[in-house]
Scaffold this motif. Structure first.
Motif, PDB file in Angstrom:
ATOM      1  N   PHE A 167      41.959  36.971  44.718  1.00  0.00           N
ATOM      2  CA  PHE A 167      43.329  36.756  44.234  1.00  0.00           C
ATOM      3  C   PHE A 167      44.048  35.825  45.208  1.00  0.00           C
ATOM      4  O   PHE A 167      43.893  35.927  46.426  1.00  0.00           O
ATOM      5  CB  PHE A 167      44.092  38.077  44.141  1.00  0.00           C
ATOM      6  CG  PHE A 167      43.653  38.950  43.012  1.00  0.00           C
ATOM      7  CD1 PHE A 167      44.068  38.694  41.712  1.00  0.00           C
ATOM      8  CD2 PHE A 167      42.806  40.028  43.239  1.00  0.00           C
ATOM      9  CE1 PHE A 167      43.657  39.497  40.657  1.00  0.00           C
ATOM     10  CE2 PHE A 167      42.392  40.837  42.195  1.00  0.00           C
ATOM     11  CZ  PHE A 167      42.817  40.570  40.897  1.00  0.00           C
ATOM     12  N   LEU A 168      44.866  34.939  44.662  1.00  0.00           N
ATOM     13  CA  LEU A 168      45.633  33.979  45.447  1.00  0.00           C
ATOM     14  C   LEU A 168      47.110  34.233  45.196  1.00  0.00           C
ATOM     15  O   LEU A 168      47.602  34.038  44.082  1.00  0.00           O
ATOM     16  CB  LEU A 168      45.272  32.557  45.030  1.00  0.00           C
ATOM     17  CG  LEU A 168      45.924  31.409  45.797  1.00  0.00           C
ATOM     18  CD1 LEU A 168      45.458  31.403  47.259  1.00  0.00           C
ATOM     19  CD2 LEU A 168      45.592  30.070  45.136  1.00  0.00           C
ATOM     20  N   TYR A 190      40.586  35.140  40.552  1.00  0.00           N
ATOM     21  CA  TYR A 190      40.851  36.043  39.430  1.00  0.00           C
ATOM     22  C   TYR A 190      42.171  35.668  38.775  1.00  0.00           C
ATOM     23  O   TYR A 190      42.297  35.687  37.551  1.00  0.00           O
ATOM     24  CB  TYR A 190      40.936  37.491  39.911  1.00  0.00           C
ATOM     25  CG  TYR A 190      39.619  38.078  40.324  1.00  0.00           C
ATOM     26  CD1 TYR A 190      38.581  38.216  39.410  1.00  0.00           C
ATOM     27  CD2 TYR A 190      39.411  38.508  41.634  1.00  0.00           C
ATOM     28  CE1 TYR A 190      37.368  38.767  39.797  1.00  0.00           C
ATOM     29  CE2 TYR A 190      38.208  39.060  42.023  1.00  0.00           C
ATOM     30  CZ  TYR A 190      37.184  39.191  41.100  1.00  0.00           C
ATOM     31  OH  TYR A 190      35.992  39.718  41.488  1.00  0.00           O
ATOM     32  N   ALA A 191      43.165  35.356  39.628  1.00  0.00           N
ATOM     33  CA  ALA A 191      44.486  34.966  39.129  1.00  0.00           C
ATOM     34  C   ALA A 191      45.251  34.300  40.260  1.00  0.00           C
ATOM     35  O   ALA A 191      45.028  34.583  41.447  1.00  0.00           O
ATOM     36  CB  ALA A 191      45.266  36.167  38.611  1.00  0.00           C
ATOM     37  N   TYR A 192      46.150  33.411  39.871  1.00  0.00           N
ATOM     38  CA  TYR A 192      47.142  32.875  40.786  1.00  0.00           C
ATOM     39  C   TYR A 192      48.430  33.670  40.585  1.00  0.00           C
ATOM     40  O   TYR A 192      48.929  33.795  39.456  1.00  0.00           O
ATOM     41  CB  TYR A 192      47.402  31.387  40.526  1.00  0.00           C
ATOM     42  CG  TYR A 192      48.696  30.909  41.158  1.00  0.00           C
ATOM     43  CD1 TYR A 192      48.849  30.930  42.540  1.00  0.00           C
ATOM     44  CD2 TYR A 192      49.775  30.496  40.377  1.00  0.00           C
ATOM     45  CE1 TYR A 192      50.034  30.527  43.127  1.00  0.00           C
ATOM     46  CE2 TYR A 192      50.966  30.077  40.956  1.00  0.00           C
ATOM     47  CZ  TYR A 192      51.092  30.105  42.339  1.00  0.00           C
ATOM     48  OH  TYR A 192      52.265  29.728  42.920  1.00  0.00           O
ATOM     49  N   LEU A 373      45.192  43.668  39.443  1.00  0.00           N
ATOM     50  CA  LEU A 373      43.948  44.341  39.793  1.00  0.00           C
ATOM     51  C   LEU A 373      42.947  44.456  38.645  1.00  0.00           C
ATOM     52  O   LEU A 373      41.734  44.335  38.879  1.00  0.00           O
ATOM     53  CB  LEU A 373      44.257  45.720  40.381  1.00  0.00           C
ATOM     54  CG  LEU A 373      43.065  46.505  40.934  1.00  0.00           C
ATOM     55  CD1 LEU A 373      42.383  45.750  42.072  1.00  0.00           C
ATOM     56  CD2 LEU A 373      43.505  47.897  41.399  1.00  0.00           C
ATOM     57  N   PRO A 374      43.376  44.689  37.394  1.00  0.00           N
ATOM     58  CA  PRO A 374      42.387  44.812  36.313  1.00  0.00           C
ATOM     59  C   PRO A 374      41.451  43.621  36.165  1.00  0.00           C
ATOM     60  O   PRO A 374      40.314  43.788  35.695  1.00  0.00           O
ATOM     61  CB  PRO A 374      43.265  44.998  35.072  1.00  0.00           C
ATOM     62  CG  PRO A 374      44.499  45.673  35.589  1.00  0.00           C
ATOM     63  CD  PRO A 374      44.733  45.037  36.923  1.00  0.00           C
ATOM     64  N   GLN A 377      38.750  44.566  38.487  1.00  0.00           N
ATOM     65  CA  GLN A 377      38.062  45.769  38.022  1.00  0.00           C
ATOM     66  C   GLN A 377      37.097  45.462  36.887  1.00  0.00           C
ATOM     67  O   GLN A 377      35.994  46.010  36.830  1.00  0.00           O
ATOM     68  CB  GLN A 377      39.091  46.817  37.588  1.00  0.00           C
ATOM     69  CG  GLN A 377      39.895  47.405  38.747  1.00  0.00           C
ATOM     70  CD  GLN A 377      41.038  48.296  38.289  1.00  0.00           C
ATOM     71  OE1 GLN A 377      41.684  48.028  37.267  1.00  0.00           O
ATOM     72  NE2 GLN A 377      41.319  49.344  39.048  1.00  0.00           N
ATOM     73  N   LYS A 378      37.497  44.583  36.005  1.00  0.00           N
ATOM     74  CA  LYS A 378      36.624  44.207  34.888  1.00  0.00           C
ATOM     75  C   LYS A 378      35.353  43.528  35.377  1.00  0.00           C
ATOM     76  O   LYS A 378      34.306  43.595  34.729  1.00  0.00           O
ATOM     77  CB  LYS A 378      37.373  43.294  33.916  1.00  0.00           C
ATOM     78  CG  LYS A 378      38.451  43.997  33.114  1.00  0.00           C
ATOM     79  CD  LYS A 378      39.242  43.016  32.255  1.00  0.00           C
ATOM     80  CE  LYS A 378      40.389  43.714  31.534  1.00  0.00           C
ATOM     81  NZ  LYS A 378      41.231  42.745  30.764  1.00  0.00           N
ATOM     82  N   ALA A 379      35.449  42.863  36.524  1.00  0.00           N
ATOM     83  CA  ALA A 379      34.285  42.191  37.100  1.00  0.00           C
ATOM     84  C   ALA A 379      33.490  43.107  38.025  1.00  0.00           C
ATOM     85  O   ALA A 379      32.505  42.668  38.629  1.00  0.00           O
ATOM     86  CB  ALA A 379      34.748  40.950  37.863  1.00  0.00           C
ATOM     87  N   GLY A 380      33.913  44.362  38.153  1.00  0.00           N
ATOM     88  CA  GLY A 380      33.228  45.308  39.028  1.00  0.00           C
ATOM     89  C   GLY A 380      33.521  45.101  40.496  1.00  0.00           C
ATOM     90  O   GLY A 380      32.804  45.616  41.356  1.00  0.00           O
TER      91      GLY A 380
END
Length: 391
Positions: A167-168, A190-192, A373-374, A377-380
């Protein structure tokens, strides 16, 4: 925060360091209930207490304060989390040169249950400024150079912790680096997450100025009105100077556009002065680094305009303080509406200004956990959740 705010905060941080002489090693402990006069604590004792309360004790945790060779110079990072299986969250501080590491202990510890949090003192800032000469740092003191520094750090984190993505999170000036990095390397993230998003700096100055003048007139603050009206037209079309920006910043912060409901930012500077991560010399380097950084980056930042930088290939999350006039909440909300991304999400914090993570720390964390966070989590890429029982 942006532009001159960081220099103001840095100077306040340096000014708060009058500590008592340490008690002798054999001095008896004094309980709170004792009738004796409590002894004064030294700075080393206070920082030791703070450091002990946030100590990572879990066997799978990480607590590192390390110096990395990035962009040809030594750059300092703090890496903390209670479980290495959690995703990494890289925090890009504002300013430029407004380091967050010193006061991060006031809000970050709960994040470390869900993320491995990385605080980085950027080129020209804080501990990194203290670790290098200005001549060593100057070649990379550009927006492009500092974006490249950030890219090198992300590559280190991904490799060292065996992570496909991280995460950034950019705050204020950090959103400039974050936006560029997310667009250049969307597959790394994962997300900005933009907090206090910078969009159009000259337009931002105009909005912040109008807010401060409007508040000063309503407050019948003749000193503020006189100082602000002397700047008109603001920002104008000519070169911007540090004194002009400083006057606007002073009164915008005074009326809560920086920290909601507060007249100044001394609470953060005071907390930073007790940082377990900083020596006295490193605290003194904050203000010096701020002025040095302004010399290199002020004019490039004043021409920054991200109005049309809206195409992303990774998810985008914006955390916006409803009372933010340091980086205009209006501009951030309008920019969000134009964003094109695989997914996008905006949270408007009703009782926050620019310092959302400090103004509403519980709600900030809740949205990190529920909105960001999800993706991991989806990527394990997360530690197992708690075991729960009940109806």
């Amino acid at each position: 925060m942006t532009l001159l705010c960081m220099a103001t905060v840095a100077v306040a941080t340096m000014a708060r360091a009058a500590w008592a002489t340490p008690a002798p090693a054999d001095a008896p402990a004094v309980s709170a209930s004792s009738s004796a006069t409590p002894r004064m604590f030294s700075r080393d004792e206070i920082t030791g207490i703070i450091d002990n309360t946030r100590r990572i004790v879990s066997p799978n945790g990480v607590d590192e304060r390390i110096k990395l060779r990035i962009g040809g110079i030594d750059q300092w990072v703090s890496i903390r989390g209670r479980d290495r299986r959690n995703p990494i969250l890289l925090f890009l501080h504002g300013g430029p040169a407004s380091v967050v590491m010193p006061a991060s202990y006031t809000f970050q510890s709960p994040w470390e249950d869900y993320f491995t949090v990385v605080q980085w003192d950027q080129r020209g800032a804080g501990k990194t400024y203290a670790a290098n000469t200005e001549a060593q740092m100057s070649p990379g003191m550009t927006v492009d150079g500092m974006t490249d520094d950030a890219a090198q750090l992300v590559q280190y984190l991904r490799k060292h912790y065996d992570k496909q993505k991280i995460f950034l999170l950019g705050h204020s000036w950090g959103t400039v680096l974050g936006t560029r990095l997310a667009q250049q390397h969307p597959d790394w993230f994962y997300a900005y997450i933009g907090v206090g998003q910078v969009v159009n700096v000259r337009r931002n100055e105009e909005i912040g100025f109008a807010f401060a003048l409007r508040k000063a007139k309503a407050d019948h603050n003749q000193a503020a009105v006189r100082e602000l009206e002397a700047l008109m037209p603001y920002p104008g079309t000519g070169p911007m100077t540090i004194p002009r920006i400083g006057t606007r910043s002073k009164w915008e912060a005074y009326y809560g556009g920086l920290a909601y409901g507060r007249r100044d930012f001394s609470y953060d500077a005071d907390a930073g002065a007790l940082s377990p991560d900083y020596s006295q010399a490193e605290l003194a380097a904050i203000g010096k680094g701020s002025l040095y950084t302004l010399h290199h980056l002020l004019q490039p930042l004043l021409s920054l305009n991200l109005d049309n930088v809206t195409a992303f290939r990774c998810p985008v999350i914006l955390f916006v303080g409803q009372h933010d006039y340091t980086t205009s909440h209006e501009l951030a909300e309008q920019w969000f509406d134009r964003i094109q991304a695989p997914s996008k999400h905006l949270v408007l914090f009703a009782e926050s200004a620019h310092m959302v993570m400090q103004d509403q720390p519980g709600r900030f964390l809740m949205h990190l956990v529920t909105d960001a966070l999800p993706f991991a989590q989806k990527a394990g890429d997360a530690a197992p959740a708690e075991i729960t029982r009940g109806d």
